[in-house]
Write a protein that holds these residues in place. Structure first.
Motif, mmCIF file in Angstrom:
data_model
loop_
_atom_site.group_PDB
_atom_site.id
_atom_site.type_symbol
_atom_site.label_atom_id
_atom_site.label_comp_id
_atom_site.label_asym_id
_atom_site.label_seq_id
_atom_site.Cartn_x
_atom_site.Cartn_y
_atom_site.Cartn_z
ATOM 1 N N VAL A 116 0.854 -1.191 0.000
ATOM 2 C CA VAL A 116 0.000 0.000 0.000
ATOM 3 C C VAL A 116 0.892 1.245 0.000
ATOM 4 N N LEU A 117 0.574 2.195 -0.898
ATOM 5 C CA LEU A 117 1.315 3.472 -0.959
ATOM 6 C C LEU A 117 0.319 4.620 -0.871
ATOM 7 N N SER A 118 0.621 5.614 -0.032
ATOM 8 C CA SER A 118 -0.229 6.807 0.048
ATOM 9 C C SER A 118 0.535 8.011 -0.489
ATOM 10 N N LYS A 119 -0.132 8.778 -1.348
ATOM 11 C CA LYS A 119 0.510 9.970 -1.935
ATOM 12 C C LYS A 119 0.934 10.935 -0.835
ATOM 13 N N GLU A 120 0.160 10.945 0.262
ATOM 14 C CA GLU A 120 0.472 11.898 1.339
ATOM 15 C C GLU A 120 1.694 11.460 2.150
ATOM 16 N N GLU A 121 2.069 10.177 2.033
ATOM 17 C CA GLU A 121 3.271 9.723 2.772
ATOM 18 C C GLU A 121 4.165 8.938 1.800
ATOM 19 N N PRO A 122 4.708 9.626 0.779
ATOM 20 C CA PRO A 122 5.402 8.942 -0.327
ATOM 21 C C PRO A 122 6.673 8.226 0.100
ATOM 22 N N ASP A 123 7.111 8.447 1.341
ATOM 23 C CA ASP A 123 8.399 7.845 1.747
ATOM 24 C C ASP A 123 8.225 6.507 2.471
ATOM 25 N N LYS A 124 7.013 5.971 2.450
ATOM 26 C CA LYS A 124 6.851 4.665 3.115
ATOM 27 C C LYS A 124 5.918 3.754 2.319
ATOM 28 N N LEU A 125 6.101 2.443 2.529
ATOM 29 C CA LEU A 125 5.204 1.428 1.973
ATOM 30 C C LEU A 125 4.674 0.599 3.131
ATOM 31 N N ILE A 126 3.380 0.276 3.096
ATOM 32 C CA ILE A 126 2.813 -0.636 4.082
ATOM 33 C C ILE A 126 2.604 -1.969 3.362
ATOM 34 N N VAL A 127 3.093 -3.075 3.934
ATOM 35 C CA VAL A 127 2.946 -4.377 3.270
ATOM 36 C C VAL A 127 2.249 -5.362 4.213
ATOM 37 N N ALA A 128 1.612 -6.376 3.634
ATOM 38 C CA ALA A 128 0.883 -7.359 4.451
ATOM 39 C C ALA A 128 0.898 -8.714 3.765
ATOM 40 N N ARG A 129 0.851 -9.789 4.584
ATOM 41 C CA ARG A 129 0.865 -11.121 3.999
ATOM 42 C C ARG A 129 -0.145 -12.054 4.664
ATOM 43 N N LYS A 130 -0.875 -12.783 3.841
ATOM 44 C CA LYS A 130 -1.738 -13.872 4.305
ATOM 45 C C LYS A 130 -1.944 -14.823 3.139
ATOM 46 N N GLY A 131 -1.308 -15.986 3.192
ATOM 47 C CA GLY A 131 -1.467 -16.986 2.140
ATOM 48 C C GLY A 131 -0.481 -16.802 1.015
ATOM 49 N N ASN B 157 20.424 1.797 2.832
ATOM 50 C CA ASN B 157 19.633 3.008 2.522
ATOM 51 C C ASN B 157 18.580 2.743 1.450
ATOM 52 N N GLU B 158 18.171 1.515 1.286
ATOM 53 C CA GLU B 158 17.060 1.172 0.394
ATOM 54 C C GLU B 158 16.487 -0.165 0.860
ATOM 55 N N ASN B 159 15.183 -0.336 0.670
ATOM 56 C CA ASN B 159 14.562 -1.613 1.008
ATOM 57 C C ASN B 159 13.642 -2.035 -0.132
ATOM 58 N N PHE B 160 13.407 -3.340 -0.224
ATOM 59 C CA PHE B 160 12.674 -3.907 -1.357
ATOM 60 C C PHE B 160 11.526 -4.785 -0.865
ATOM 61 N N ILE B 161 10.447 -4.863 -1.675
ATOM 62 C CA ILE B 161 9.318 -5.747 -1.382
ATOM 63 C C ILE B 161 9.131 -6.672 -2.587
ATOM 64 N N ALA B 162 8.911 -7.985 -2.373
ATOM 65 C CA ALA B 162 8.665 -8.892 -3.507
ATOM 66 C C ALA B 162 7.833 -10.075 -3.041
ATOM 67 N N SER B 163 7.201 -10.777 -4.004
ATOM 68 C CA SER B 163 6.427 -11.963 -3.598
ATOM 69 C C SER B 163 7.360 -13.165 -3.487
ATOM 70 N N ALA C 211 3.867 -4.811 7.703
ATOM 71 C CA ALA C 211 5.080 -4.044 8.021
ATOM 72 C C ALA C 211 5.018 -2.656 7.401
ATOM 73 N N GLU C 212 5.700 -1.709 8.050
ATOM 74 C CA GLU C 212 5.855 -0.357 7.521
ATOM 75 C C GLU C 212 7.309 -0.256 7.085
ATOM 76 N N VAL C 213 7.536 0.054 5.797
ATOM 77 C CA VAL C 213 8.891 0.024 5.249
ATOM 78 C C VAL C 213 9.239 1.389 4.657
ATOM 79 N N THR C 214 10.400 1.935 5.070
ATOM 80 C CA THR C 214 10.908 3.163 4.449
ATOM 81 C C THR C 214 12.283 2.818 3.883
ATOM 82 N N ALA C 215 12.992 3.811 3.337
ATOM 83 C CA ALA C 215 14.301 3.532 2.730
ATOM 84 C C ALA C 215 15.303 3.054 3.767
ATOM 85 N N ASP C 216 15.137 3.475 5.015
ATOM 86 C CA ASP C 216 16.151 3.075 6.023
ATOM 87 C C ASP C 216 15.535 2.479 7.278
#
Ligand code: AGP
Length: 522
Positions: A74-89, A99-105, A126-131
């Motif tokens: 999930v990405l919000s335009k108002e908080e462009p420096d973070k990604l919210i991720v979730a997993r089930k199944g 100084n960078e983080n990645f999300i993948a299946s 999880a809440e993920v930012t660059a650092d």
């Protein structure tokens, strides 16, 4: 995207209750642009974010309302420096970089960027930012993330601690079976609920036959599904090889429910059979593992088995997940007809216990390996079973053939006397699937017939299978369950048996000769 194009989501999985959620959100004034289940997530988070400022908390609150599976970002335009991720199944990993983080299946996608990954567990977000990254449960409790260092060999990493994908996938069945039935019980009504199967009782009334089409291991799952559906729903069911079905002018029409089973969802013969059935006016259901696969897209409705990526050519966890979904389907159709809530409750009770029983059988791996070492490598083998375990005999023989190149045949045990018994001598191992059910005594007699011809008997039996240890050369004891669910347990030792014979012969277990994981050509 949401209404304001402020929230964007990326989703791998299926939202089972999206229709209900969508309706409620439309009543709140949300405008939808697509028919996808995924768009519901963007609007749901938008709606809840109005009341909860913290985006991570808003996502967690939203997901408490969601039934189904997801690998989600999930990405919000108002908080462009973070990604919210979730997993089930569906799988989801976080790649921890400098100084960078990645999300993948799947790690394969990010291994070129970093060797440090966090495998998100089910119901973790999880809440993920660059650092930075912080992992929580849906209940907003912090989770100490486990960063695993991976070596750079992509293929290795996906095997985790296992030597082969097939071995890994055999040992994943405790989870994959749970994933196949998670969220698909209705404890109040003691019935199963397959969100994707939108058949109403009156439509079911109109169904006068069920035809199951598939190939290979999926065809074996179909044979077991036939037993389950006829026993639980009392609707005539028959199984056909998809490759034969498509050319035999099948007698089907609008009163036929055709069920196509395919792990890959891309098998050419099965796909063609689906199209043939649709052309003839049948309702066509898909049972598949690969989300968004062609068969999933072309069938009228269906259910994913949620087994996760199956990479080993020899199908193992997909088979037991197919059986789980077929059991749920038989149960659901049965409860829509004459199956009592009491019997439904019994099914729920037994199905919930299957994963722990599978775990117990997997703990006998060393015993099965020892059995292979002590018995030596045969050149032929016979697999025999009765009733719902006859197709398990076929599957056991196919696994051995596929990965060890040892010729093997599966038969209904009583059929042995009509020919195959001529093959039996001291060099012919005969694997009997002999759970202590209503045909157990008959199987004991068949074992005596083999022993009388000096055959070597390996028996898969229950601890209360009286007398088996006196006549069988080797016994692999497995926990007991109801007959309709017994194939989910009896097949596991056969998968391990085939695996250890193949290892003993130094075969390439994951890429056996002449075989492809998905046969997309006719
Ligand atoms: C099973 O181990 C084999 N890989 C093969 O028989 C397979 O089941 C068959 O090709 C059907 O594949 P599908 O389930 O992807 O349609």
């Amino acid at each position: 995207m949401d209404c304001e194009n402020k929230i964007a989501v990326v989703h791998n999985g299926i939202i089972e209750n999206y229709k209900v959620l969508k309706k409620n959100l439309q009543n709140e004034g949300h405008q939808f642009r697509t028919d996808t289940d995924t768009e519901v997530l963007a609007h749901l988070i938008e709606e809840i974010h109005k009341k909860i400022d913290d985006l991570h908390k808003a996502v967690n609150e939203s997901l408490k309302l969601v039934e189904g599976t997801y690998g989600l970002v999930v990405l919000s335009k108002e908080e462009p420096d973070k990604l919210i991720v979730a997993r089930k199944g569906s799988p989801l990993v976080i790649g921890v970089g400098e100084n960078e983080n990645f999300i993948a299946s799947d790690v394969a996608a990010l291994v070129v960027h970093t060797k440090n990954v966090i495998y998100l567990k089910d119901n973790e977000t999880a809440e993920v930012t660059a650092d930075s990254f912080s992992v929580k449960t849906l209940a907003n409790n912090f989770v100490e993330p486990v960063i695993k260092e991976i070596d750079w060999d992509i293929s290795m990493i996906e095997k985790g601690d296992f030597d082969y994908f097939m071995q890994k996938e055999i040992f994943e069945q405790t989870d994959s079976i749970s994933n196949a039935f998670r969220g698909r019980f209705n404890a109040n009504l003691n019935t199963a609920r397959l969100g994707g199967v939108n058949l109403k009782p009156e439509q079911l009334e109109n169904i006068d036959q069920i035809v199951i089409i598939a190939c290979g291991t999926s065809w074996h799952a179909g044979l077991i599904g036939e037993y389950m559906i006829e026993s639980m729903a009392r609707i005539p069911a028959k199984v056909q090889y998809a490759s034969e079905f498509r050319y035999r002018e099948p007698i089907i029409n609008h009163r036929t429910l055709v069920i196509s089973i395919s792990q890959s969802g891309e098998t050419a013969d099965t796909l063609a059979a689906v199209r043939e059935a649709k052309e003839k006016g049948a309702r066509v259901m898909g049972i598949t593992n690969v989300i968004g696969s062609t068969i999933a897209r072309e069938t009228d409705f269906g259910s994913y088995i949620h087994a996760g990526a199956e990479i080993g050519v020899a199908s193992t966890k997909a088979f037991t997940s197919q059986l789980t979904v077929l059991f749920l389907l038989g149960w659901m159709l049965g409860r829509m007809r004459m199956l009592t809530p009491e019997i439904g409750a019994k099914y729920a009770e037994e199905l919930i216990k299957i994963p722990e029983k599978v775990e117990e059988i997997l703990s006998y791996d060393d015993h099965i390996k020892e059995l292979v070492t002590s018995n030596g490598i045969p050149t032929n083998a016979l697999y025999l079973g009765r009733g719902i375990n006859y197709p398990v005999a076929l599957e056991g023989a196919l696994k051995l053939k596929e990965i060890s190149y040892i010729h093997a045949e599966g038969y209904p045990a009583a059929e042995m006397k009509h020919g195959p018994i001529a093959l039996i001598d001291e060099n012919m191992p005969v694997v009997f699937i002999a759970p202590n059910d209503f045909v157990y005594d008959k199987i004991l007699t068949n074992i005596e017939e083999v022993k009388a011809r000096k055959g070597k008997v390996i028996a898969i039996a229950n601890k209360d299978s009286k007398g088996i240890e006196d006549i069988a050369d080797s016994v692999i004891y497995i926990p007991k369950t109801i007959s309709l669910l017994s194939p989910l347990l009896t097949v596991i030792p056969l998968q391990l048996l085939a695996y250890h014979y193949a290892i003993a012969k130094n075969c390439n277990v994951d890429q056996p000769r002449n075989l492809a994981k998905s046969v997309t050509v006719e």
